[in-house]
Design an enzyme around this catalytic site. Structure first.
Site, PDB file in Angstrom:
ATOM      1  N   LYS A  79       0.848  -1.201   0.000  1.00 60.67           N
ATOM      2  CA  LYS A  79       0.000   0.000   0.000  1.00 60.67           C
ATOM      3  C   LYS A  79       0.881   1.246   0.000  1.00 60.67           C
ATOM      4  O   LYS A  79       1.963   1.250   0.623  1.00 60.67           O
ATOM      5  CB  LYS A  79      -0.883  -0.047   1.259  1.00 60.67           C
ATOM      6  N   SER A 160      -9.581   1.429   3.450  1.00 60.13           N
ATOM      7  CA  SER A 160      -8.871   2.238   2.481  1.00 60.13           C
ATOM      8  C   SER A 160      -7.825   1.470   1.666  1.00 60.13           C
ATOM      9  O   SER A 160      -7.234   2.037   0.760  1.00 60.13           O
ATOM     10  CB  SER A 160      -8.163   3.381   3.219  1.00 60.13           C
ATOM     11  N   SER A 184      -9.506  -0.988   7.571  1.00 61.89           N
ATOM     12  CA  SER A 184      -9.048  -0.804   6.185  1.00 61.89           C
ATOM     13  C   SER A 184      -8.444  -2.026   5.517  1.00 61.89           C
ATOM     14  O   SER A 184      -8.247  -2.028   4.311  1.00 61.89           O
ATOM     15  CB  SER A 184      -8.047   0.343   6.107  1.00 61.89           C
TER      16      SER A 184
HETATM   17  N1  GLN Z   1     -12.698   3.958   7.453  1.00 61.93           N
HETATM   18  C1  GLN Z   1     -11.957   4.264   8.633  1.00 61.93           C
HETATM   19  C2  GLN Z   1     -11.470   5.686   8.585  1.00 61.93           C
HETATM   20  O1  GLN Z   1     -11.603   6.323   7.576  1.00 61.93           O
HETATM   21  C3  GLN Z   1     -10.815   3.299   8.791  1.00 61.93           C
HETATM   22  C4  GLN Z   1      -9.630   3.644   7.979  1.00 61.93           C
HETATM   23  C5  GLN Z   1      -8.473   2.719   8.159  1.00 61.93           C
HETATM   24  O2  GLN Z   1      -8.585   1.644   8.754  1.00 61.93           O
HETATM   25  N2  GLN Z   1      -7.346   3.180   7.692  1.00 61.93           N
HETATM   26  O3  GLN Z   1     -10.975   6.165   9.565  1.00 61.93           O
END
Ligand code: GLN
Length: 509
Positions: A79, A160, A184
């Site tokens: 990532k 994400s 994510s």
């Molecule tokens: N969707 C959550 C956020 O936007 C989790 C994001 C993540 O785990 N990086 O904070």
């Protein structure tokens, strides 16, 4: 698709050792596939020169019968919020669009030391804030299971880390690294039909992972099978002098001799009643109950448990997330890192313009709200209170895993949905605000981050729309082995990978 990309990591490594395929060939095919599937937008950047060089070195090691281990020559993607030496690390943002780290983060370094070949950096929501991989300056990533990839008709990958999930789901590489702060890794794993592990907080080093919420961030692992996941975890877990939040205890490699083969009679599975939440689709509920029955029929003790503070998770997560984001994002001032606005007359103006240009609305909103929660007059009312409730959420897990109250039994593993539905259509998802998107999609995943416990999403079946549905298992801190054993039993019963082979890979052969 080249058939060897369907092998498990163990099988691939045996083929390498026998000389029936070479790392060079596999990496070539992996890069080829990444280009062929460019329309999915899984990668922000491929690194063909570096990876072909790494593959060549791996070829040489196998020729000399000196491979570095099971990951030697295995194509893996990372990532784009993990620092990679001399390779842009953008966090899918304008702020870091031209940032080239001078070092490798620990996860990346350990994979390279194990001989893995890093083929490129994957797409994500800007600074990992999101649940869709729809907020990247490089455009959204498309779910490989979508029947129709034309405008507005395709499904999101989740986020994400949607690029990493897609790189694995589409068979481009064997494993990918994501990050998991509130779901994510598990959320896109569930939508894309792959395995997604969020290890115990502190088991895998965050050094070189650009921080979102330091107290919850963990590197995550995407693979097509539980056995591949174990191989990657073994390579990256363990203490790291460069990250003081890693656990000190040396990591003992997980060794599961026969995947899928576990005596369930001594295993207690908890079904937390609070996860029967609003918005849970009929299909996910039915899948959840079916797998609970399957476990019971297999001999496990399945019982209902209660985690009463679950309902507060989304609010608590959101306050803590925004407070830590506000503090983390302060480093992007146009002086030390990344983007710098032009022609500014004062330092203050330089900061303001740099940040106005470099961040998207989601990031800016979280910075503003976080700073609001941290104002002297609000600090106790919001931040401190959220910390206290976080402790209650964490205590719920402790109770069910370690210290049951009167009449209760401890459980080894909790079984829950990962997401409330299958992957939404892009057009439906982007009509919601970022806060709503996260609130809905992360209901089942955020609690594990607040408690720091390990959790895994495994693919179970396809929905009526032909999209994957995954379920989540959670266990007490450092109980990854149990989690992975139960996951591998479920995997062997539902045989999702065979289905994926038939549909995704066959369509591309
Ligand atoms: N969707 C959550 C956020 O936007 C989790 C994001 C993540 O785990 N990086 O904070």
């Amino acid at each position: 698709m080249k058939r060897h990309l369907q092998l498990s990591i163990k099988q691939l490594s045996t083929c390498y050792a026998e000389g029936s395929i070479s790392p060079g060939l596999v990496v070539d095919h992996s890069l080829d596939d990444a280009v062929k599937l460019k329309h999915l937008n899984a990668f922000i950047r491929l690194s063909p020169e570096k990876s072909l060089h790494q593959a060549k070195e791996s070829n040489y090691r196998y020729e000399n019968k000196k491979p570095l281990g099971i990951l030697d020559g295995v194509p893996i993607a990372i990532k784009d919020n993990f620092c990679t030496k001399d390779l842009n690390t953008t966090c899918a943002s304008k702020m870091l669009a031209n940032f080239v780290p001078p070092f490798n983060g620990t996860v990346c370094e350990r994979l390279l030391t194990a001989g893995a070949v890093l083929i490129g950096k994957t797409n994500m929501d800007q600074f990992a804030m999101g649940s869709g991989t729809v907020d990247s300056i490089f455009g959204p990533t498309k779910n490989v299971w979508s029947r129709d990839l034309s405008d507005g008709k395709w499904h999101i990958t989740g986020g994400s880390s949607g690029g990493s999930a897609t790189a694995v789901a589409a068979g481009i590489c064997y494993a990918a690294i994501g990050s998991d702060t509130g779901g994510s890794t598990r959320n896109p794993a569930s939508y894309c039909g792959v395995v997604g592990l969020k290890p115990t907080y502190g088991l895998v080093s965050r050094h070189g992972l650009i921080p979102l919420v330091n107290s919850m961030d963990v590197p995550g692992i995407f693979t097509r099978s539980v056995s591949d996941c174990v191989d990657v975890l073994n390579a990256i877990a363990g203490p790291d002098a460069k990250d003081s939040t890693t656990l000190r205890k040396p990591f003992r490699n997980i060794n599961i001799p026969h995947f899928g083969d576990i005596d369930l009679r001594n295993i207690r599975i908890g079904i937390p009643k609070e996860y029967h939440c609003e918005g849970l689709s009929e299909e996910v509920l039915e899948t959840w109950m079916k797998v609970a029955d399957l476990l019971e029929d297999g001999g496990a003790h399945v019982q209902q448990v209660s985690l009463p503070n679950t309902a507060a998770s989304i609010f608590v997560y959101s306050i803590l997330n925004q407070c830590e984001v506000a503090s983390n994002m302060a480093r992007y001032d146009g002086i030390e890192y990344g983007h710098r606005a032009d022609n500014e007359s004062s330092t203050e103006e330089l900061y303001a313009k740099t940040r106005a240009e470099g961040f998207n609305t989601v990031v800016k909103t979280r910075i503003l709200t976080g700073n609001y929660f941290l104002l002297r007059k609000n600090y106790q009312k919001y931040f401190e209170k959220a910390l206290r409730v976080r402790r209650l959420i964490s205590d719920d897990f402790k109770r069910v895993f370690e210290t049951p109250q009167d009449g209760e039994n401890v459980v080894d593993v909790l079984l829950t949905p990962t997401t409330l539905t299958d992957a939404p259509l892009y057009s439906d998802f982007v009509s919601l605000s970022n806060r709503d998107q996260c609130a809905v999609q992360d209901f089942c995943t955020q609690p594990a981050n607040m408690a720091g416990v390990p959790a895994i999403s495994i693919p179970i079946r396809l929905s009526q729309r032909g999209l994957p549905i995954g379920l989540q298992l959670m266990s007490r801190s450092l109980n990854e082995e149990m989690l992975l054993r139960v996951a591998s039993w479920i995997e062997s019963q539902v045989e999702f990978d065979a289905l994926a082979n038939e549909q995704i890979y066959a369509a591309r052969s």
